[in-house]
Design an enzyme around this catalytic site. Structure first.
Site, PDB file in Angstrom:
ATOM      1  N   THR A 296       0.853  -1.185   0.000  1.00 18.00           N
ATOM      2  CA  THR A 296       0.000   0.000   0.000  1.00 18.00           C
ATOM      3  C   THR A 296       0.885   1.230   0.000  1.00 18.00           C
ATOM      4  O   THR A 296       1.731   1.401   0.884  1.00 18.00           O
ATOM      5  CB  THR A 296      -0.883   0.017   1.255  1.00 18.00           C
ATOM      6  OG1 THR A 296      -1.696  -1.150   1.250  1.00 18.00           O
ATOM      7  CG2 THR A 296      -1.792   1.234   1.252  1.00 18.00           C
ATOM      8  N   LEU A 297       0.701   2.051  -1.013  1.00 19.88           N
ATOM      9  CA  LEU A 297       1.501   3.267  -1.087  1.00 19.88           C
ATOM     10  C   LEU A 297       0.709   4.492  -0.658  1.00 19.88           C
ATOM     11  O   LEU A 297       1.227   5.378  -0.001  1.00 19.88           O
ATOM     12  CB  LEU A 297       2.018   3.459  -2.523  1.00 19.88           C
ATOM     13  CG  LEU A 297       2.933   2.333  -3.002  1.00 19.88           C
ATOM     14  CD1 LEU A 297       3.156   2.446  -4.500  1.00 19.88           C
ATOM     15  CD2 LEU A 297       4.260   2.380  -2.267  1.00 19.88           C
TER      16      LEU A 297
END
Lengths: 285, 242
Positions: B20-21
């Site tokens: 998850t960025l």
């Protein structure tokens, strides 16, 4: 129990539907020195007889603290017991770390039983040769469980395992109805009396027994020798048969008891290979 | 060349782009407080897609087992993932069928472990969670952030709620609030958030958990007041400008 052609592997059934290797494992429990447990609503007491191999050696540790709220007493192959205690400690610590809450005894006992069951169904394993009396507290109160090598577990009000445990069981059977409401002191006294029953005449002193307690507001701990000896003296149960009421300040009585010709042979006696008359199939426990 | 090598060293290969960025669909603040009989929690029903207020019926509070209530802000899909983890946890807990059950403290700590472990793998669940509950008469209210920071308090809030709602709560919260007073206090906080948080929508739910169980109210709106004199003739003083 005699040798037969179905007892080589744990994975072989006998025609009568028995697993002999598992039953032999339960025999190993009977050969170990006695361990007893009893509980009230708020406390659980574990006790065991300290048997040393010889006068030169020390005795083996048979009571283990598993967590602040759980302790275990073992009888049988002490090495197996040690390994299982390590497993139990691990499980407790992992649960505490994840949930910040003590592992309920009932769940630990089931995990232990499942672990023991695995060894009764793998051809490359052997059953654990140790019986465990698990004492613990959880939300629903104080509990005492017995885990046997077969993978079964039972909850008890009071129980005894190991050699000459039948004597202790008989004593406990007579008294167990009162245990639920016993005070902590009375519970310990009953534990000491039960241990004395397994000694068959030998004088009860704190050097030959170990007692541990866990209760509401009291983390599991082993009572030190001094305290145990004090209680033995206070309850006046060193050598007499079933003292009716505790007479606390009779220090002289102790001396009298030893005189009264209690035929005590320290140590060896009947410790060698307890050919106990408990001939009933062990699975019936 | 250099930056590629650096990235490779620290964060694993770029080809597994499964971390998850940044969040996509997000919920805004959750506010909760302890009151006389248990916990009260409020959250609006908005799911923003960046600056667009895209989804307006997102339930951001859910009951967990018999004793707990979970509210989440941040990435909605991660919240749904957390609900799946908790579902499995509660299922196994129920399967023991032994009279023991996981209380809010246990669930809170479990969630802390999950969030912290994900953070350590550089693949966080992008949420701030509020966990409240009552078990055996004991009230419990705690928070876990996406990096695993956790604590317990008498009143908690996530996101903008930390800046706008908690000062109000610090002033006006006291022990043993009645249900009505608790709701009034929460609504006061939510109203401020509605005025000042651009990702808030005027459709909210209030949930309560007591020894008896969880109740989540149906959605409703807060009354707002826009009749300030400065709004009446907004262009006054700007005549002549183009």
């Amino acid at each position: 129990m005699f040798r037969n052609q179905y007892d080589t592997d744990v994975t072989t059934w006998s025609p009568a539907g028995r697993l002999f290797q598992v039953e032999y494992a339960m025999e190993a429990v009977k050969q170990g020195s006695a361990a007893i447990g009893l509980r009230s609503k708020t406390h659980v007491v574990l006790g065991c007889v300290n048997k040393a191999n010889s006068e030169l050696s020390s005795h083996q540790k048979k009571i283990f603290k598993v967590d602040d709220h759980i302790g275990v007493a073992i009888a049988g192959l002490t090495a197996d017991g040690r390994v299982l205690s390590r497993y139990m400690r691990n499980e407790c610590i992992n649960y505490s770390f994840t949930y910040e809450s003590p592992l309920p005894v009932g769940r630990l006992v089931v995990q232990l039983a499942d672990k023991a069951q695995v060894c009764t169904q793998r051809s490359w394993k052997r059953p654990y040769g140790v019986g465990l009396l698990v004492a613990g507290l959880d939300e629903s109160g104080a509990h005492l469980y017995y885990n046997c090598p077969s993978g079964n577990y039972f909850e008890y009000q009071a129980f005894a395992i190991g050699s000459r445990s039948q004597a202790a069981k008989t004593y406990l059977e007579r008294r167990f109805e009162n245990f639920m409401d016993s005070s902590r002191e009375d519970l310990i006294k009953d534990a000491l009396m039960a241990i004395r029953e397994t000694l068959q005449g030998e004088t009860l002193k704190s050097s030959i027994c170990t007692v541990a307690v866990v209760g509401v507001g009291e983390p599991f701990h082993i009572l030190d020798q001094g305290t145990v000896q004090q209680m033995i003296d206070a309850f006046d149960i060193a050598g007499e048969r079933e003292a009716p009421a505790p007479e606390p300040d009779e220090a002289e009585e102790q001396g009298a008891a030893e005189e009264q010709g209690v035929v005590a042979e320290p140590g060896d006696g009947a410790d060698q290979g307890g050919a106990t008359d408990e001939g009933v199939a062990p699975m019936d426990i | 060349m250099d930056s590629k090598m650096q990235q490779h060293g620290l964060l694993g290969s770029e080809s597994d782009s499964q971390r998850t960025l940044y969040p996509y669909v997000t919920g805004t603040s959750v506010v909760a407080l302890k009151y006389k009989d248990g916990i009260l929690m409020a959250a609006d029903m908005g799911g923003s897609y960046g600056s667009t207020l895209r989804y307006k019926t997102v339930e951001r509070m859910k009951a967990i087992g018999k004793h707990s209530l979970l509210g989440a802000s941040g990435e909605i899909s991660d919240f749904q993932e957390i609900l799946r983890y908790l579902d499995e946890l509660i299922l196994y807990d129920n399967m023991w069928d032994d009279g023991n059950s996981l209380g809010p403290k246990e669930v809170h700590n479990y969630l802390t472990r999950v969030m912290y472990n994900r953070r350590n793998k550089f693949n966080p669940l992008w949420n701030s969670l509020v966990l409240g509950g009552v078990k055996n008469g004991q009230k419990y209210l705690g928070m876990v952030s996406m990096i695993g920071v956790n604590f317990e308090d008498n009143h908690v809030a996530t996101g903008f709620g930390n800046h706008l709602a908690r000062p109000i709560l610090r002033d006006e919260w006291h022990e043993n609030l009645s249900f009505e007073d608790g709701v009034k206090l929460l609504e006061k906080c939510m109203r401020v958030l509605l005025y000042r948080d651009r990702s808030a929508v005027n459709k909210l739910q209030i949930a309560k958990i007591t020894e008896e169980g969880v109740t989540i109210s149906p959605p409703y709106s807060l009354k707002t007041f826009w009749g300030f004199s400065a709004f009446h003739n907004p262009t006054v003083g700007a005549e002549g400008s183009w």
